[in-house]
Design an enzyme around this catalytic site. Structure first.
Site, mmCIF file in Angstrom:
data_model
loop_
_atom_site.group_PDB
_atom_site.id
_atom_site.type_symbol
_atom_site.label_atom_id
_atom_site.label_comp_id
_atom_site.label_asym_id
_atom_site.label_seq_id
_atom_site.Cartn_x
_atom_site.Cartn_y
_atom_site.Cartn_z
ATOM 1 N N GLU A 6 -27.408 -26.631 -36.926
ATOM 2 C CA GLU A 6 -25.477 -27.020 -37.360
ATOM 3 C C GLU A 6 -25.922 -28.565 -37.476
ATOM 4 O OE1 GLU A 6 -23.288 -25.735 -36.661
ATOM 5 O OE2 GLU A 6 -23.854 -23.367 -35.747
ATOM 6 N N CYS A 62 -18.905 -32.985 -33.042
ATOM 7 C CA CYS A 62 -19.278 -32.315 -34.784
ATOM 8 C C CYS A 62 -17.886 -32.043 -35.431
ATOM 9 C CB CYS A 62 -20.421 -31.012 -34.003
ATOM 10 S SG CYS A 62 -19.519 -29.825 -33.222
#
Ligand code: NAP
Length: 516
Positions: free
Chosen positions: A254, A293
């Protein structure tokens, strides 16, 4: 000063050698120190493989789920203490800290319930039986089995609670022991959580390494898994790490993400959908000081609405108090580290050379309640461009801070989709429209470029958590720049920690293997 210890091979040890200091990012006051090495990591892997793997293998899904329910309760019981740590070490406001901790606890509870639903099964079916012989007697059945290695979880600095819990929840329900490695700079929350969690878990199920990774990855072997959240440069290194390559270690990444928000041409800003759009953009700029994020980095609005959107953002951001989040009324704290502040400043300078100023200059700010010259602060910055597609600093560099850029377009859904795709793969993007034809045109073109698409509209506005909230029931991850990983998503979240196997044989034997 407090010396942070790692929890490895069943005991707490501080390691040895050089030290790194964890600070309060608002005041730069030192909070704790951590040795950068000196741990017996081979023993930790051995402990996970033998004790941890054995313990989890002996539990049903429901029993593993029950462990997670206990961990969620432990977070609730220590909530105030954990919030205080997040404010001090993460630069979080109280609301930022709750977002992280409650997100972590909710994810543990969600997977506790999933474990309970999966019950006492040993293998999970993947689809229905398939006739592969002349008669139905000869069948095929895909199943998911527990992987027999160690799950190494490397997390980013921004979600020290949620990051730990979301990865741990999936691995534990699936049946893999975990070695967790939080980002060093904000490790205090994770460290305290593991102090709370470890006594509630069987031996070897959860271990903690605080401080740099050192030789951690060199101990990886067949059957192991690495789940990483962090920057793209570290992700690139992991892809080619010799132990990962040699042992075909399963790797979930990620990484960076240039998430976009698109305002459909049908939406008035005074409508519910318009209000939702403005609230989501403003929240994502300031929540966790933009260090999410999933935060919206790029905003596309119909040309005629650019001025109006800019005006609303100016008004809302001007009312925001920035400073030490330990002070009452502060709505946005500092960035987490000096490095993050310097990276964000460099990103803003690149962006400023290619865009127009709307709000916040280059992020200069006089923070409240902070000793002069101290703290890693950047004020919220809004920029604008009439050439969103060709603006390289906007589409090629993530600025991990309170910065967003408005771009103008003519309302064409194909252009909007191409603009999202220009970010080369994102975790989430959002579109706000009540026009079903526009939504179909946009979604079908853009879906391959986003892990999640959030469709804001009048009818869902009142119950929306916003695009920035990762939900345990929905996939978290994204293609391309976002790393190509997949986490969460209900039962899908277990797959990283399971092996798919195709069984071929007597249909009744296959049925009995699945407990049917
Ligand atoms: P980072 O520097 O890549 O660090 C992430 C983690 O990797 C930290 O735990 C770090 O440990 C560790 N690490 C660094 N070098 C390593 C190595 N050689 N071997 C093993 N581990 C290593 O990223 P960050 O600065 O913490 O996070 C910022 C970035 O994370 C942002 O760019 C953001 O896009 C991304 N992010 C993505 C998501 C997502 O879900 N996709 C979520 C949050 C953040 P140390 O701290 O000890 O160096």
């Amino acid at each position: 000063m407090k010396q942070l210890a790692s929890y490895l091979a069943g005991s707490w040890s501080t390691g040895s050698g050089a030290t790194a200091t964890l600070v309060n990012p608002a005041t730069e006051a030192p909070l704790a120190a951590v040795h950068t090495g000196g741990h017996d990591l081979a023993a930790a892997f051995g402990h996970a493989r033998t004790a941890g793997g054995h313990e989890l293998g002996g539990l049903t899904f429901a029993q593993r789920g029950a462990l997670l329910a206990t961990l969620a309760k432990l977070i609730h019981g220590a909530r105030e203490e954990l919030i205080a740590l997040a404010i001090a070490n993460g630069g979080n406001t109280r609301s930022d800290a709750k977002f992280d901790l409650d997100g972590g606890a909710a994810t543990l509870s969600y997977y506790a319930e999933l474990g309970a639903r999966l019950g006492a099964a040993r293998l999970l079916a993947d689809g229905d039986p398939i006739q592969v012989g002349r008669t139905a007697r000869m069948a095929g059945q895909h199943v998911w089995a527990r992987r027999r290695g160690v799950a190494v979880h490397i997390n980013a600095f921004n979600f020290p609670a949620w990051g730990l819990c979301e990865k741990l929840a999936c691995a534990l329900v699936a049946g893999m022991p975990v070695i967790a490695k939080p980002a060093t700079a904000t490790a205090l929350v994770t460290h305290r959580l593991v102090e709370l969690f470890a006594p509630a878990l069987p031996p070897g199920v959860l271990q903690l390494l605080v401080g740099p990774a050192g030789t951690l990855l060199d101990h990886l072997g067949p059957g192991d898994v690495v789940a990483f959240t962090g920057g793209s440069a570290t992700a690139r290194m992991l892809r080619t790490h010799p132990a990962i390559v040699t042992h075909a270690v399963r790797l979930n990444l990620e990484a960076d993400s240039l998430n976009a928000a698109i305002l459909g041409p049908d939406v008035e800003l005074t409508s519910e959908a318009g209000g939702l759009f403005l609230a989501d953009v403003a929240r994502d700029m300031t929540q966790k000081t933009g260090q999410k994020c999933t935060a919206i980095r790029r905003v596309l609005v119909p040309e005629a609405r650019l001025g109006e959107v800019a005006e609303v953002l100016r008004e809302r951001l001007a009312a925001l108090k920035i400073g030490d989040p330990a002070h009452d009324g502060v709505g946005m704290g500092p960035l987490a580290t000096a490095q993050q502040r310097d990276d964000a400043r460099a990103g803003i300078a690149r962006l400023a050379a290619a865009t127009e100023a709307i709000h916040g200059g280059l992020g200069e700010v006089e923070p409240i309640g902070v000793p002069a010259g101290k703290g890693y602060f950047i004020g919220p910055v809004v920029r604008a461009t009439t050439s969103p597609m060709t603006c390289a600093p906007l589409n090629e560099h993530e600025i991990f801070g309170p910065v967003t850029t408005l771009g103008a377009y003519d309302g064409d859904p194909a252009f909007a989709a191409a603009f999202v795709a220009r970010g080369e793969g994102c975790l989430v993007s959002s579109a706000y429209s009540d026009d079903r034809d526009w939504i179909v045109g946009f979604v079908t073109a853009v879906a391959p470029w986003a892990g999640r698409l959030y469709l804001g509209s009048t009818k869902m506005a009142a119950q929306s958590p916003g695009p920035g909230t990762a939900l345990p029931s929905l996939l978290h991850g994204g293609p391309g720049r976002a790393g190509g990983g997949e986490e969460l998503g209900g039962e899908r979240g277990l797959r990283l920690y399971q092996q798919r196997c195709a069984l071929e044989g007597d249909a009744s034997v296959l049925k009995s293997l699945l407990g049917e």
